[in-house]
Scaffold this motif. Structure first.
Motif, PDB file in Angstrom:
ATOM      1  N   ILE A  88       0.845  -1.402   0.084  1.00 14.23           N
ATOM      2  CA  ILE A  88      -0.038  -0.059   0.132  1.00 14.23           C
ATOM      3  C   ILE A  88       0.784   1.325   0.196  1.00 14.23           C
TER       4      ILE A  88
ATOM      5  N   ILE B  97       2.147   1.782  -3.438  1.00 15.21           N
ATOM      6  CA  ILE B  97       1.311   2.323  -4.317  1.00 15.21           C
ATOM      7  C   ILE B  97       0.832   3.752  -4.092  1.00 15.21           C
ATOM      8  N   LEU B  98       0.923   4.201  -2.798  1.00 12.61           N
ATOM      9  CA  LEU B  98       0.691   5.559  -2.562  1.00 12.61           C
ATOM     10  C   LEU B  98       1.947   6.319  -2.900  1.00 12.61           C
TER      11      LEU B  98
ATOM     12  N   ASN C 138       3.862   5.796  -5.414  1.00 14.73           N
ATOM     13  CA  ASN C 138       3.824   5.755  -6.741  1.00 14.73           C
ATOM     14  C   ASN C 138       2.487   6.857  -7.134  1.00 14.73           C
ATOM     15  N   ALA C 139       1.684   7.094  -6.430  1.00 14.86           N
ATOM     16  CA  ALA C 139       0.489   8.103  -6.720  1.00 14.86           C
ATOM     17  C   ALA C 139       0.837   9.226  -6.482  1.00 14.86           C
TER      18      ALA C 139
ATOM     19  N   ALA D 218      -5.833   9.793  -8.284  1.00 12.93           N
ATOM     20  CA  ALA D 218      -6.804   8.329  -8.378  1.00 12.93           C
ATOM     21  C   ALA D 218      -6.560   7.359  -9.179  1.00 12.93           C
TER      22      ALA D 218
ATOM     23  N   SER E 117      -3.665   6.830 -10.944  1.00 14.14           N
ATOM     24  CA  SER E 117      -2.523   5.914 -10.436  1.00 14.14           C
ATOM     25  C   SER E 117      -2.626   4.855  -9.611  1.00 14.14           C
ATOM     26  N   ILE E 118      -3.700   5.183  -8.664  1.00 11.82           N
ATOM     27  CA  ILE E 118      -3.896   4.108  -7.303  1.00 11.82           C
ATOM     28  C   ILE E 118      -4.673   2.946  -8.174  1.00 11.82           C
TER      29      ILE E 118
ATOM     30  N   GLU F 115      -2.464   0.925 -10.231  1.00 15.45           N
ATOM     31  CA  GLU F 115      -1.745   0.021  -9.416  1.00 15.45           C
ATOM     32  C   GLU F 115      -2.501  -1.297  -8.785  1.00 15.45           C
ATOM     33  N   LEU F 116      -3.705  -1.020  -8.494  1.00 21.48           N
ATOM     34  CA  LEU F 116      -4.535  -2.001  -7.839  1.00 21.48           C
ATOM     35  C   LEU F 116      -4.954  -2.806  -8.899  1.00 21.48           C
TER      36      LEU F 116
END
Lengths: 439, 276
Positions: free
Chosen positions: A15, A18-19, A21-22, A67, A69-70, A73-74
């Motif tokens: 997580i 991901i954050l 990266n975002a 958003a 980007s998240i 990634e998800l």
């Protein structure tokens, strides 16, 4: 694609990743767009510079990038390779797996209900008939490209053979649609074998070039053989399909009158919808059955390793020819349907673009995957219509969507292969192992 | 050239342009025996294999296969897939050629293609699912299971062949060849890349295959395997046969030692000893 040994620590790590990266993406977007969007400049009436700020738009863009980007990634985590520690909780993963299993029957039920749900929306009905035609073409080509691994760029030729078979047989000999349908399939299969013979020794790129040429030859013959095909004028007033002899007309012997209901032109559209749905499902059923028969396994083995096939006593010639013939036959069915739906056909409908589109559907769907091909057809044909609002940017958006999809899913939407037979456990085989086939 | 020979190669010559890969090779492989074809790299062993299994058409020569029932096949006249289908000659490859994206079980099912094809009425009967086809498919699965059991891969039956360890892939390829029910099994370096334990397991497998009545021809560089299991050895160098006979005889042949391992006889003899 579950990650059973998922621990809390590793999930927190994922997580955080991901954050991070975002945030980076959002920062880059802020830098780039701060001047592009944040400040608007214009020349005033006297030539002086007028500018005003649009920070609210800028904030929206940055938020969308964050958003997005998240989300991306998800999605990557969900679709990613087996065993990667994911940020998606196991329960959610199970839900997604279940959704994957439930999708085919739900889609099928939805397909059956389309005419009921959208009875009054002629445009949607027409669109769904178009989509189903391409689903069928995709499934047909999937036999050749996806299973046997023979790259065929001239698939539209068989579509054309089917269409002209029905058009010419029905206008010249008054044969009904249901009589012509098998004939169109047989003729297309015959042409499939005819194409198959010269290309038996060719592989990969060379095979693609020859099939491409074959598609063009068929189109040029249709264009120039005016006495038979009407040349560029095509064949018109092709008989519409009848409900087992009962026409969909306003008259007393029409479908509506016989049933005692009010006449509506939609009846025919609904009928056409169910005809193409049945044809597509027939294609699907036959393909699924064939995959589990020795011939289907031989096709896939051929895609994996032709030399090994020969060493095992498999006749390469007949195996390739049956793949071409089977694929072509379904193309022929679809062609006959196309002719009866349009009522008019001309060589213009059978350009290379159609071949490319059907091939794109197969590749995008995941070679060999029935569900993937269906989804890709819906996405490509339906998506193309969806982007109509973008006007001249339609092709741009469409192309970009395809590029993005191929980056994330290089093996197509559904990139794994299900075994045709299993002892204990039906485990999907990752696409990295399966060969794409070099012809 | 007795009736006991399953395969008789007579005057086999294979030319590639100016290169003579095999030059007038003659030998006979005995029925229900293991015949090893050995020789230095480039001696033409794989070329002989490719001629026997139909991947090459020999420039001249006769390759005659005789089944148990006395039927004769001239392999140099049959083309590729018919050699496996009609003459019942199966082969494996120097570089493993499994179907990597298919499961181990599927690999063995593909090997039974011809029998299943007939049972499925050339697809038409199979498509409607007649009971006789289903029974045939069950029998095919049983045979595949039998072979998976014998090579110790029954637990990995549903794994993709490409995911199996190297040694397992080698054994699976042999099992796949055996699923075609061959009269003659041709193995191209079956022990290549195997460790000592796997080699021993392979020897055992090959002996059990011979025990059930299948004749075997193998190319092999691993002398421990060759000396242990072969009944007869044919030694090739530069496309011609330089020696033939039982392992003991071949091992002591001065010409073999010299050709196979270079001129240094002392060193050569030492290697041959260690291999025994």
């Amino acid at each position: 694609m579950s990650a059973p040994d998922l621990t809390h620590a590793s999930r927190r790590e994922a997580i955080a990743f991901i954050l991070k990266n975002a945030f980076i993406s959002a920062f880059v977007a802020l830098v780039i767009f701060s001047l592009m969007i944040g400040v608007r400049t214009e020349a005033g009436p006297t030539g002086q510079l007028i500018y005003w700020t649009r920070f609210d738009d800028l904030a929206t863009i940055v938020a969308v990038v964050f958003a997005g980007s998240i989300a991306v990634e998800l999605l990557r985590q969900w679709w990613g390779p087996v065993g990667v520690v994911g940020a998606i909780a196991p329960s959610v993963q199970r839900g997604l797996d279940f959704a994957g299993k439930a999708a085919p029957p739900l889609l099928l039920i939805f397909a059956f209900l389309v005419p009921v749900l959208f009875y009054n929306q002629r445009y949607l009905l027409d669109l769904s008939i178009l989509v189903l035609t391409y689903v069928m073409l995709g499934w047909g080509l999937n036999v050749v490209v996806g299973l046997a691994g023979l790259l065929d760029l001239g698939y539209v030729a068989f579509y054309a053979v089917g269409a002209y078979s029905y058009a010419l047989l029905s206008t010249n000999f008054d044969l009904s649609f249901w009589m012509c349908l098998p004939l169109a399939g047989i003729l297309a299969a015959f042409w499939g074998v005819l194409l198959g013979f010269p290309v038996l020794r060719l592989r990969g790129d060379y095979l693609a070039i020859v099939t491409l040429a074959f598609g063009e030859i068929i189109r040029l013959v249709l264009l120039n053989w005016e006495s038979l095909t009407g040349g560029p004028n095509g064949v018109s007033s092709i008989p519409r399909p009848t409900f087992f002899g009962i026409p969909f007309t306003r008259g007393d012997d029409g479908f509506a009158a016989r049933l005692g209901i009010e006449f509506s032109p939609t009846h025919r559209i609904v009928f056409l919808f169910y005809v193409i749905l049945a044809l597509a499902l027939l294609t699907n059923w036959v393909t699924i059955r064939l995959r589990r028969l020795p011939i289907g396994r031989a096709w896939e083995a051929l895609r994996e390793d032709e030399v090994a096939c020969r060493a095992l006593g498999i006749n390469i010639t007949t195996t390739k020819l049956t793949a071409f013939a089977t694929g072509a036959m379904f193309g022929g069915f679809a062609g006959a349907f196309f002719a009866t739906r349009q009522g008019f056909i001309s060589p213009e409908s059978f350009t290379f673009q159609e071949s490319a589109l059907v091939l794109a559907i197969v590749v995008l769907g995941g070679m060999g995957s029935q569900l993937g091909v269906a989804l890709a057809a819906v996405a490509l044909i339906g998506g193309f219509e969806l982007f109509r609002g973008f006007d001249q940017y339609r092709m741009l958006v469409f192309g970009m969507a395809m590029v993005l999809l191929m980056i994330w899913r290089p093996r197509g939407l559904i990139g794994h292969r299900a075994p045709t037979v299993f002892l204990k456990q039906n485990t999907a085989i990752s696409a990295e192992l399966a060969k794409e086939g070099r012809g | 050239m007795s009736h006991e020979s399953i395969l008789i190669v007579d005057g086999l010559t294979m030319r590639f342009g100016g290169v003579v890969a095999v030059n007038g090779l003659s030998f006979a492989a005995e029925r229900r025996k293991i015949t090893a074809l050995i020789g230095p790299n480039g001696a033409g062993k794989t070329t002989v294999f490719n001629c026997i299994t139909g991947f090459y058409k020999p420039t001249s020569g006769v390759i005659r296969l005789t089944h148990d029932d006395g039927r004769n096949f001239h392999l140099e006249r049959l083309n590729d897939f018919r050699i496996s289908k009609k003459a019942k000659v199966a082969r494996t490859f120097q570089n493993i050629r499994l179907f990597p994206g298919m499961t181990a079980l599927e690999n063995l099912m593909v090997a039974q293609h011809n029998a299943l094809m007939q049972a499925s009425g050339f697809t038409f009967l199979g498509l409607i699912g007649v009971p006789s086809y289903r029974a045939a498919e069950r029998r095919a699965i049983d045979r595949a299971k039998h072979w998976l059991d014998r090579i110790g891969l029954i637990d990995r039956a549903d794994d993709a062949a490409g995911n199996l360890p190297y040694g397992d892939q080698r054994r699976l390829e042999i099992a796949r060849a055996m699923c075609t029910e061959p009269a003659l099994l041709c193995l191209d370096e079956p022990a290549a890349g195997l460790n000592a334990r796997e080699s021993a397991g392979l020897s055992e497998l090959l002996l059990s295959i011979r025990g059930q009545g299948t004749s075997i021809i193998l190319i092999e560089h691993d002398m421990s395997v060759v000396m242990e299991i072969s009944d007869q050895i044919v030694v090739m160098d530069y496309g011609v046969k330089i020696a033939e006979g039982a392992p003991q005889v071949v091992r002591d042949d001065a010409k073999v030692v010299a050709a196979y391992l270079g001129a240094d006889e002392e060193e050569a003899a030492a290697v041959m000893e260690s291999g025994a």
